[in-house]
Design a protein around this motif. Structure first.
Motif, PDB file in Angstrom:
ATOM      1  N   ILE A  70     -20.014   7.098  -1.622  1.00  0.00           N
ATOM      2  CA  ILE A  70     -19.333   6.205  -1.321  1.00  0.00           C
ATOM      3  C   ILE A  70     -19.776   5.243  -0.375  1.00  0.00           C
ATOM      4  N   TYR A  74     -21.294   2.907  -3.438  1.00  0.00           N
ATOM      5  CA  TYR A  74     -20.224   1.809  -3.604  1.00  0.00           C
ATOM      6  C   TYR A  74     -20.268   0.632  -2.588  1.00  0.00           C
ATOM      7  N   LYS A  75     -20.969   1.041  -1.471  1.00  0.00           N
ATOM      8  CA  LYS A  75     -21.359   0.080  -0.536  1.00  0.00           C
ATOM      9  C   LYS A  75     -22.269  -0.860  -0.934  1.00  0.00           C
ATOM     10  N   ASP A 108     -19.693   5.589   8.032  1.00  0.00           N
ATOM     11  CA  ASP A 108     -19.195   5.384   6.649  1.00  0.00           C
ATOM     12  C   ASP A 108     -18.884   6.727   6.007  1.00  0.00           C
ATOM     13  N   SER A 112     -15.329   8.680   5.143  1.00  0.00           N
ATOM     14  CA  SER A 112     -15.017   8.978   3.595  1.00  0.00           C
ATOM     15  C   SER A 112     -14.710  10.289   3.481  1.00  0.00           C
ATOM     16  N   ASP A 125     -13.702   7.177  -8.089  1.00  0.00           N
ATOM     17  CA  ASP A 125     -13.159   5.970  -7.936  1.00  0.00           C
ATOM     18  C   ASP A 125     -11.874   5.829  -7.621  1.00  0.00           C
ATOM     19  N   TYR A 128     -11.700   5.974  -3.636  1.00  0.00           N
ATOM     20  CA  TYR A 128     -12.263   4.865  -3.306  1.00  0.00           C
ATOM     21  C   TYR A 128     -11.530   3.604  -3.231  1.00  0.00           C
ATOM     22  N   ASN A 129     -10.799   3.560  -4.550  1.00  0.00           N
ATOM     23  CA  ASN A 129      -9.790   2.350  -4.720  1.00  0.00           C
ATOM     24  C   ASN A 129      -8.595   2.467  -3.933  1.00  0.00           C
ATOM     25  N   LEU A 132      -9.283   4.390   0.579  1.00  0.00           N
ATOM     26  CA  LEU A 132     -10.360   3.940   1.491  1.00  0.00           C
ATOM     27  C   LEU A 132     -10.228   2.221   1.635  1.00  0.00           C
ATOM     28  N   LYS A 136     -13.131  -0.665   2.938  1.00  0.00           N
ATOM     29  CA  LYS A 136     -13.548  -1.884   2.131  1.00  0.00           C
ATOM     30  C   LYS A 136     -13.232  -2.887   2.952  1.00  0.00           C
TER      31      LYS A 136
END
Length: 246
Positions: A70, A74-75, A108, A112, A125, A128-129, A132, A136
């Motif tokens: 993440i 993801y970043k 970060d 997480s 995912d 994350y969605n 978190l 974002k």
């Protein structure tokens, strides 16, 4: 008695599960764990099977690796989509994105990880969605400070700023990067691409000193010398040095 933990991702991000599987391979071998990666409809599924006495330590290891995914992959994808700058070569844009990731990487990752430890199974995912969103938002705020035109000299100064007061050492032996305990570092594999892999790995290590041994690609050599200058130590050949593990 055996127990299992399942990690899932979209099929398009199956590489993230391969990263978890690879990063845990040595630990799994020692603990007698097994891993199996498969696809179920539009999901990639990694199952880790282990003796139930290892549950907490396995769950901790998995959460740690997902937190890296993440905080790095993801970043990277977020910044790649949101940041568009002129004034840099394509390879320098990749270095810029990597340095932006490295700037807050540990914070970060900790953020997480703290949210991941509430789960027994993991949908990367999904976490994350839906869990978190403040992270974002933080990344979005960072993008507002990046100028539309970013020059090579500005990139150089930014990286030197990141290196201030850092003393941790990494070892670069040919195409491989190791931490201070001589463990191979592979975080840059989450970024994809072939450009300046050594530079990006070193940046993600948040080190302050590089011990360099053997030949490395010319682009990596060029940018390491530009950014790390007097923080590079040239070492003897690793071929005569048993501390390097391949």
């Amino acid at each position: 008695m055996n127990d299992q933990i399942t990690i899932t991702e979209s099929v398009s991000s199956e590489g993230n599960l391969l990263y978890v599987q690879s990063a845990m391979s040595e630990f799994c071998e020692c603990a007698g764990c097994t891993t199996r990666l498969k696809r179920v409809n539009d999901r990639a599924v990694l199952t880790v099977t282990f003796s139930d006495c290892y549950r907490e330590i396995i769950r901790t290891e998995i959460a740690d690796k997902i937190a890296e995914i993440i905080a790095i992959k993801y970043k990277y994808d977020f910044f790649k989509q949101e940041i568009s700058v002129s004034g840099l070569k394509s390879v320098e844009k990749e270095i810029l994105l990597t340095s932006l990731i490295a700037a807050d990487l540990e914070d970060d990752k900790k953020y997480s990880y703290s949210h991941l430890m509430t789960f027994n199974d993991f949908a990367i995912d999904g976490v994350y969605n839906f869990r978190l969103k403040p992270l974002k938002k933080k990344w979005q705020d960072v993008t507002t400070y990046i100028p539309n035109c970013f020059l090579e000299e500005q990139l150089k100064e930014f990286i030197k700023f990141l290196l201030e007061n850092k003393s941790k050492r990494v070892y670069v032996d040919g195409g491989r990067v190791y931490d201070s305990h001589f463990r191979r570092l592979k975080r840059s594999s989450l970024l994809g691409g072939e450009q300046v892999q050594i530079v990006r790995e070193v940046l993600l290590s948040n080190c302050g000193v590089i011990e360099l041994c053997g030949e490395i690609p010319k682009d990596d050599e060029k940018y390491l010398k530009e950014y790390y200058t007097d923080k590079i130590i040239f070492s003897i050949s690793s071929q005569t040095n048993p501390k390097y593990l391949h």
